[in-house]
Design a protein around this motif. Structure first.
Motif, mmCIF file in Angstrom:
data_model
loop_
_atom_site.group_PDB
_atom_site.id
_atom_site.type_symbol
_atom_site.label_atom_id
_atom_site.label_comp_id
_atom_site.label_asym_id
_atom_site.label_seq_id
_atom_site.Cartn_x
_atom_site.Cartn_y
_atom_site.Cartn_z
ATOM 1 N N CYS A 238 -2.689 1.285 4.652
ATOM 2 C CA CYS A 238 -2.424 2.556 3.563
ATOM 3 C C CYS A 238 -3.727 3.231 2.919
ATOM 4 N N CYS B 86 -3.703 3.758 -1.184
ATOM 5 C CA CYS B 86 -3.504 2.795 -1.976
ATOM 6 C C CYS B 86 -5.233 2.397 -2.261
ATOM 7 N N HIS C 179 4.491 4.064 0.655
ATOM 8 C CA HIS C 179 3.580 4.716 -0.407
ATOM 9 C C HIS C 179 4.380 5.711 -1.488
ATOM 10 N N ASN D 19 1.118 3.466 -5.101
ATOM 11 C CA ASN D 19 0.637 2.049 -4.752
ATOM 12 C C ASN D 19 2.189 2.140 -3.450
ATOM 13 N N CYS D 20 1.879 1.053 -2.958
ATOM 14 C CA CYS D 20 2.997 0.876 -1.833
ATOM 15 C C CYS D 20 4.176 0.016 -2.427
#
Ligand SMILES: [Zn+2]
Ligand SMILES: [Zn+2]
Length: 363
Positions: A152, A155, A179, A185-186
Motif C-alpha cells: 500500500c 499507508c 485501504h 489505513n488499510c
C-alpha cells in the motif's frame, strides 16, 4: 488526475468532519425516543383503551401494570442492544494494518511470511470450531508468499525510509486488507466506511454493526405499533399530523433498514465484505472468485466468534478466532495464475514508483 485526487481528498476530509456530528445525532435520536416512550406513550398505555393490541386483555382492552411492565422491559432490552452495539461499532478498531504490524516484531515486517507461519496456531492447540475453519486454509497456505505481494502506497504509518538507498519502502499487506482513504489505513476484511458510526467496518467490528442494524428496525416496528395504538387517545387527536408523521418515519426506517439488513447479512453469511463483492463483480480479484468459507456456519464463526445462533444475537465482548489471513477459494488456484497476477502487480508497483520519483524530483 490532480483534480480527481483533490476531489477524493475533499470528500474524505468532509466525511471525517461530518462523522462525529452524525454519531452525536444518533445518540440524540435515541434520547428523543426514550423521552417519547416514558413521557408520552407509557402514561397513555397505562390508562387508555387500546383495542386489538396482542398484549392487551380481550375483556377490558385496557393495559394493566403487568402489560406496561412487559412493554417497558422489551423497550429496555431493545434500547440496550442498540446502544451497546452502536457504541462498540465506533469504539472498536476494525482491524488496521498498523495494529497488525504492531502486534508482530517490527524487524520482521520485511519478511512477514516468516512471522505469519510461525504464529499460525497448530491443530493441537486450537478448539474444534477453529480446526474446522483451518481445514480450508490448507489449500491456500502454500500460496500465501505470493499473496503478500500487494503493497500500500497510501499507508504512511511505518518509518520505512532506508538511509542507505534513500528509498521509502512500502509496507506489504495481506490480500484481504483494503485501504480506506478516510481512516488513512488499510483495514482487514474492510466492508465499507460508515459515516454514521464514524469508523470503518472490518473484521473486528462488523458483528456489532450487524446487530445494531438488526435491532434498529425491530425497535422501529415496536415503537410504531405502540404509536398506532395510542393515536386514538384524546391527547394525540389534537395532533393528528404529528402522530401520523412519526408513524410514517418509523415505518420508513423499518422498510429501508430491512432491505439493508438483508444485503449485509447475506454478505456476512457468504463471508464476503462489500468491497470484495464489488471487486469480484468487476472481475478485479482472482477472476471473479471470492474468499468466503463454503459453509455458512464457518462464516458466522469467523464474524461472531460463535456458531450458536442464540449467542450471536446476545451482547458480548468475545474475540474472533481468526486474524483475517485465513481464507479459501471456490476452487484451488493454479500456480500459473498466481504468477501472472504477481508479474502484473509488480509492473504496476514499478510504474507507480517511477511516477513518484518524477514527482519528487520535480518538487
Ligand atoms: Zn493502505
Ligand atoms: Zn475508514
Amino acid at each position: 488526475m490532480l483534480v480527481e485526487n483533490l476531489k477524493s481528498a475533499d470528500i474524505s476530509q468532509g466525511v471525517n468532519v461530518i462523522g462525529p456530528v452524525l454519531v452525536l445525532s444518533v445518540y440524540g435520536l435515541l434520547g428523543f425516543n426514550c423521552y417519547m416512550y416514558f413521557c408520552c406513550y407509557l402514561p397513555i398505555l397505562y390508562v387508555s383503551k387500546v383495542p386489538y393490541f396482542p398484549l392487551s386483555s380481550p375483556d377490558s382492552h385496557i393495559f394493566g401494570v403487568s402489560q406496561s411492565m412487559i412493554l417497558t422491559i422489551i423497550f429496555f432490552i431493545l434500547l440496550f442492544n442498540i446502544v451497546f452495539n452502536y457504541t462498540m461499532t465506533w469504539l472498536i478498531s476494525p482491524g488496521k494494518l498498523q495494529e497488525f504490524y504492531d502486534a508482530r516484531d517490527k524487524e520482521h515486517h520485511e519478511n512477514p511470511n516468516y512471522e505469519l507461519k510461525k504464529n499460525r496456531p497448530t491443530n493441537a492447540i486450537v478448539n474444534k470450531d477453529l480446526k474446522a475453519c483451518m481445514r480450508h486454509t490448507k489449500k491456500t497456505i502454500d500460496y500465501i508468499d505470493d499473496d503478500w505481494i500487494i503493497r500500500c502506497h497510501k499507508c504512511k504509518f511505518l518509518d520505512n525510509h532506508d538511509e542507505e538507498t534513500g528509498i521509502n519502502k512500502v509496507p506489504a499487506k495481506p490480500l484481504r486488507f483494503h485501504h480506506c482513504s478516510v481512516c488513512r489505513n488499510c483495514v482487514v476484511n474492510m466492508d465499507h466506511h460508515c459515516p454514521w458510526v464514524n469508523n470503518c467496518l472490518g473484521l473486528k467490528n462488523l458483528r456489532y454493526f450487524l446487530l445494531f442494524i438488526f435491532y434498529l428496525p425491530v425497535s422501529n416496528i415496536f415503537i410504531g405499533m405502540i404509536m398506532w395504538h395510542v393515536r386514538s387517545h384524546p391527547y394525540y387527536k389534537n395532533f393528528p399530523m404529528c402522530s401520523q408523521v412519526m408513524i410514517g418515519v418509523h415505518v420508513g426506517i423499518f422498510i429501508a433498514m430491512s432491505f439493508f439488513n438483508c444485503w449485509q447479512w447475506y454478505l456476512c453469511l457468504k463471508g464476503i465484505p462489500q468491497i470484495e463483492y464489488l471487486q469480484s463483480m468487476e472481475g478485479e480479484v482472482n477472476e471473479g472468485k471470492t474468499y468466503g468459507f463454503p459453509s455458512i456456519c464457518d462464516n458466522i464463526y469467523v464474524t461472531f466468534g460463535t456458531k450458536n445462533i442464540f449467542k450471536v444475537f446476545l451482547p458480548s465482548l468475545r474475540s474472533q478466532p481468526l486474524e483475517g489471513l485465513e481464507w479459501t477459494m471456490e476452487e484451488v488456484i493454479n500456480k500459473k495464475k498466481i504468477m501472472e497476477t504477481h508479474e502484473r502487480v509488480m509492473r504496476i508497483i514499478e510504474e507507480t514508483n517511477e511516477a513518484q520519483d518524477v514527482e519528487i524530483n520535480w518538487l
